[in-house]
Design a protein around this motif. Structure first.
Motif, PDB file in Angstrom:
ATOM      1  N   LYS A  40       0.832  -1.210   0.000  1.00 23.16           N
ATOM      2  CA  LYS A  40       0.000   0.000   0.000  1.00 23.16           C
ATOM      3  C   LYS A  40       0.866   1.261   0.000  1.00 23.16           C
ATOM      4  O   LYS A  40       0.610   2.194  -0.760  1.00 23.16           O
ATOM      5  N   GLY A  80       2.756   1.305  -3.461  1.00 23.98           N
ATOM      6  CA  GLY A  80       1.815   1.479  -4.566  1.00 23.98           C
ATOM      7  C   GLY A  80       1.198   2.860  -4.598  1.00 23.98           C
ATOM      8  O   GLY A  80       1.106   3.487  -5.664  1.00 23.98           O
ATOM      9  N   SER A  81       0.796   3.374  -3.429  1.00 26.27           N
ATOM     10  CA  SER A  81       0.190   4.706  -3.417  1.00 26.27           C
ATOM     11  C   SER A  81       1.230   5.765  -3.778  1.00 26.27           C
ATOM     12  O   SER A  81       0.928   6.736  -4.481  1.00 26.27           O
ATOM     13  N   LYS A  93       1.798   5.625  -7.570  1.00 26.77           N
ATOM     14  CA  LYS A  93       0.638   6.219  -8.256  1.00 26.77           C
ATOM     15  C   LYS A  93       0.703   7.737  -8.208  1.00 26.77           C
ATOM     16  O   LYS A  93       0.520   8.411  -9.219  1.00 26.77           O
ATOM     17  N   LEU A 139      -5.290  -0.460  -7.274  1.00 29.37           N
ATOM     18  CA  LEU A 139      -4.016  -0.497  -7.986  1.00 29.37           C
ATOM     19  C   LEU A 139      -4.183  -1.215  -9.318  1.00 29.37           C
ATOM     20  O   LEU A 139      -5.006  -2.142  -9.426  1.00 29.37           O
TER      21      LEU A 139
END
Length: 198
Positions: free
Chosen positions: A17, A20-21, A24, A121
């Motif tokens: 998390k 991935g965040s 992004k 995701l």
């Protein structure tokens, strides 16, 4: 791809998390790959690290982003990935070549947004994911047993004719597809002449 305790799985998902965040938000083009992608697609947790597929040209931005989040980064001798470790030592692999083929924009465009541990995701398309798992099979690494439960859980999401076409040149990968057919996990495949991937 052995299973792990809830504590280990939770730690890996927390790292997924965070990484991935961050990727992004930074605008890195990527997709979740490996065991975490299988988990996102319904397979049982069999996680030992976090794998992201990305374009090679985005590697510098990805590394800078993760370093800004407190990850320690490393460039191993392998020429197909770079690595990042969070404060707890959880590994994130940033993979820009899958099965000796560069990750492409087309592959990332096929990725589908899936909610993973309360975060949406991009996750590799199931067909691409299975190909990425079985194309590297060889006489030195040919563990069909660990792949079977992962693939069985995702079988209805996969274009098996496409898998059979792409992996036809590999005796180990194509034999795995034959094994799936003989076990009646998948219907008999009808490979085409289109072996382009990714």
């Amino acid at each position: 791809m052995g299973s792990h305790s809830h504590e280990v799985t939770d730690a890996i998902l927390d790292t997924l998390k965070r990484a991935g965040s961050g990727l992004k938000e930074a605008g890195v083009r990527f997709a979740l790959a490996g065991g975490c992608a299988g988990y996102a697609r319904g397979a049982a947790p069999s996680l030992h690290d976090v794998d992201f597929a990305l374009l090679e040209e985005d590697v510098p931005l990805a590394l800078k982003t993760l370093e800004g989040l407190g990850f320690r980064t490393a460039r191993p001798p392998e020429d197909w990935l770079v690595k990042a470790f969070d404060e707890e030592g959880v590994l994130v692999d940033l993979i820009f070549s899958l099965a000796e083929r560069p990750v492409t924009e087309a592959m990332l465009a096929r990725a589908e947004p899936i909610n993973v541990a309360a975060l949406s995701l991009p996750v590799l398309e199931a067909t691409d994911l299975v190909i990425s798992w079985i194309m590297p099979l060889s006489e030195h690494a040919c563990d069909y047993g660990s792949l079977l439960p992962m693939v069985r859980a995702m079988r209805e999401q996969v274009d098996w004719d496409r898998v059979a076409s792409v992996v036809a040149p590999s005796p180990y990968a194509s034999t795995f597809v034959t094994l799936l057919e003989k076990l009646r996990i998948v219907a008999p495949t009808n490979p085409t002449s289109d072996t382009s991937w990714p």
